[in-house]
Design an enzyme around this catalytic site. Structure first.
Site, PDB file in Angstrom:
ATOM      1  N   ARG A  94       0.803  -1.294  -0.101  1.00 33.10           N
ATOM      2  CA  ARG A  94      -0.066   0.020   0.150  1.00 33.10           C
ATOM      3  C   ARG A  94       0.931   1.336   0.034  1.00 33.10           C
ATOM      4  NH1 ARG A  94      -4.219   0.353   4.652  1.00 33.10           N
ATOM      5  NH2 ARG A  94      -5.431  -0.969   3.552  1.00 33.10           N
ATOM      6  N   ARG A 142      -4.375   3.301  17.253  1.00 35.22           N
ATOM      7  CA  ARG A 142      -5.316   2.562  16.136  1.00 35.22           C
ATOM      8  C   ARG A 142      -4.866   3.202  14.784  1.00 35.22           C
ATOM      9  NH1 ARG A 142      -7.584  -1.066  13.961  1.00 35.22           N
ATOM     10  NH2 ARG A 142      -9.398  -2.271  14.815  1.00 35.22           N
TER      11      ARG A 142
END
Ligand code: SRM
Ligand code: SF4
Length: 533
Positions: A69, A183
């Site tokens: 990615r 996160r």
């Protein structure tokens, strides 16, 4: 390890534990070693998790064939960069392909671990980076896909997005300051009037707004009124997850463009240092805002920023319906055009990528833009070259005028490569849409978004019709199915759609969609439409 440290780590979830043992970014120095020992001999945590800190994703569905990615700030990529990406996937033959993502980004497929040193070297030579694009890092930062081209834009987001990325990633080298967030974290900036980045589904978003009391810090465009100053209202806490989905809420704060990077830093520092880390399902920024209340959160951000934030401007400037940019459009620069090509479900072969790069070089200025609808824009095509450009064979595959359902179709990766997937998405989405278009006549696009599981990467909640993969039952057997979402609104007054039907088996979906399109979106069966005409 001391006793105190052992007790703390014992109460951490497995992700926090492995991050505490070794920072994800540490794998950057070990790429040569991994390449020489091969994926099967690697430490599993390095392979399955830490490699994501350099943008390399182990795919349990295709072991040994990794996904990479990238980071594409503001969705901008040059033809030279696109060629490098194409070369990378080309060497993997049928295993090699690329996807344009719902965050204006590119993912590569089929990558072999032994090639990583050479791939990173190639990236470096053309200024590409994949660093910190997965796991507990800030994802690709989105900005207006037509920034700098659109005559109606209020602010060109390109430079700011790049500055934020540089701050977060230490100019692509990797930045340990922000490599251990609780996160993932999403940031979007929009300077146009149509909210082309889905500001409302980001943890932190900046939307254009004029303020009475702001300090002027940049050259006004014709849209700036003399008494008010341009800047952004700030939204926080938007996110989707399997357990909970929330639209971002106003922080009641306004910021001038000059302070946007500092505000990003301040918000991220607060999230990094105070965000909840016990339960991964309750770690996104909104959970901290819930716990603290918005006022405390805002004041912690101000403390980190070192100055108070102005209250939000009473209204923002998002007052247009969202555009999809497919087709031919005049730029603000005289005699230049940008052309949006529809890329079915964002999937590209190496050959497509070389061809897109060629078109950008031959007809434009070598620049390519990506959209959150997984499409491509080629800007800076002179009027005099337009006719030739439009006759290019690639435009037969990547249309500038696709059928209404195809035009707005978005799909996440799904079961072909993603181990979270409960269903196959991309190919199924294309097949069903084609069948529906053969059957129905539509007078306007209907935005249908597919997502293979409740993680919602394909954003079904922003769609006119959102389809979320689930396990359904048919004749007593478990089969692939979808939950149906409706009512998502994008652009001005954006809001999230909700689930309206649950557990429809995929094999029965086409007639259900047909009915929805007829009942809610003015579709007519072709036979009937013929008679009426
Ligand atoms: Fe996503 C995880 C693909 C946009 C919410 N997402 C994943 C993983 C990495 C899971 C995995 O390891 O297999 C998927 C990789 C599959 C693959 O091989 O491609 C994946 N997400 C994608 C992409 C490629 C979908 C697409 O086809 O475009 C998008 C990549 C964006 C990028 O360039 O960085 C993508 N993911 C999103 C979005 C949409 C957005 O950002 O607008 C969301 C919802 C918004 C949000 O995050 O708030 C999204 N992805 C998730 C989640 C749920 C997060 C949560 O808080 O629970 C996961 C699972 C997780 O993080 O635990 C996830
Ligand atoms: Fe994978 Fe689920 Fe995200 Fe689709 S929504 S890419 S299936 S994690």
């Amino acid at each position: 390890m001391t006793e105190a440290v052992t007790t703390v780590t014992a109460s951490l979830n497995k992700f926090e534990k492995f991050k505490a043992e070794k920072d994800g970014l540490a794998v950057k120095a070990e790429i040569e070693k991994f390449a020489s020992i091969g994926w099967e001999a690697m430490d599993e945590t390095d392979r399955d998790h830490r490699l994501k800190w350099v943008g390399v994703f182990f795919r349990p569905v295709t072991p040994g064939k990794f996904m990479m990615r990238m980071r594409m700030p503001n969705g901008i990529v040059t033809a030279a960069q696109m060629r490098v990406l194409a070369e990378v996937v080309q060497r993997y033959g049928d295993d090699g392909s690329a996807d344009i993502t719902t965050r204006q980004n590119i993912q590569l497929r089929g990558i072999r671990i032994e090639d990583l040193p050479e791939i990173f070297h190639k990236f470096h030579t053309v200024g590409l980076t994949s660093v910190q694009s997965g796991m507990d890092n800030v994802r690709n930062i989105t900005g207006d896909p037509v920034a700098g081209l659109d005559a109606n834009e209020l602010f060109d987001t390109r430079e700011l997005v790049q500055q934020i990325q540089d701050m977060l990633t230490n100019k692509g080298q990797g930045n340990p300051e922000f490599s251990n967030l609780p996160r993932k974290f999403n940031i979007a900036i929009t300077g146009g009037r149509d909210n082309s980045v889905h500001a409302e589904i980001n943890d932190l978003a900046f939307v254009p707004a004029f303020h009475e009391d702001g300090e002027k810090d940049f050259t006004p465009t014709p849209y700036h009124s003399s008494s008010k100053v341009f800047g952004f209202n700030i939204l926080v806490g938007g996110f989707f997850s399997a357990k909970r989905c929330e639209a971002a809420i106003p922080l009641d704060a306004w910021v001038s463009p000059a302070d946007v990077v500092a505000v990003c830093r301040a918000v991220l520092e607060v999230f990094r240092d105070h965000g909840l880390r016990a339960n991964r399902q309750k770690s996104r920024l909104m959970w901290l805002i819930d716990q603290w209340g918005l006022e405390k959160f805002r004041s912690e951000v101000e403390q980190r920023l070192g100055k108070p934030l102005l209250p939000a401007a009473p209204k923002d400037e998002i007052d247009w319906e969202k555009r999809d940019h497919i087709g031919v459009y005049k730029q603000k620069q005289p005699e230049l055009n940008y052309v949006g090509l529809h890329i079915p479900v964002g999937r590209l072969t190496a050959e497509d990528m070389f061809d897109i790069a060629r078109l950008a070089d031959v007809y434009g200025n070598g620049e390519i833009r990506l959209t959150v609808e997984q499409n491509v824009i080629i800007p800076n095509i002179p009027d005099s070259r337009l006719v030739l450009f439009l006759a290019e064979p690639l435009l037969e595959k990547f249309s500038i005028d696709p059928q209404p359902l195809t035009r707005s179709l978005v799909s996440c990766t799904g079961a072909q490569f993603c181990n979270f997937a409960l269903i196959e998405t991309k190919n199924r989405a294309l097949k069903i849409i084609k069948a529906l278009e053969e059957d129905l006549e539509l007078t306007r696009p209907v935005r249908i978004h597919w997502t293979g599981c409740p993680n919602s990467c394909g954003q079904p909640q922003v769609a006119d019709i959102g389809l979320m993969g689930t396990k359904a039952r048919k004749n007593g057997k478990a089969v692939e199915g979808v939950d149906i979402y409706m009512g998502g609104k994008v652009g001005k007054e954006a809001h999230l759609g909700t689930c309206v039907q649950k557990g429809i088996p995929c094999e029965d979906l086409q007639p259900v969609l047909r009915d929805l399109l007829i009942q809610h979106f003015g579709a007519k069966p072709r036979q009937e439409a013929l008679v009426t005409h």
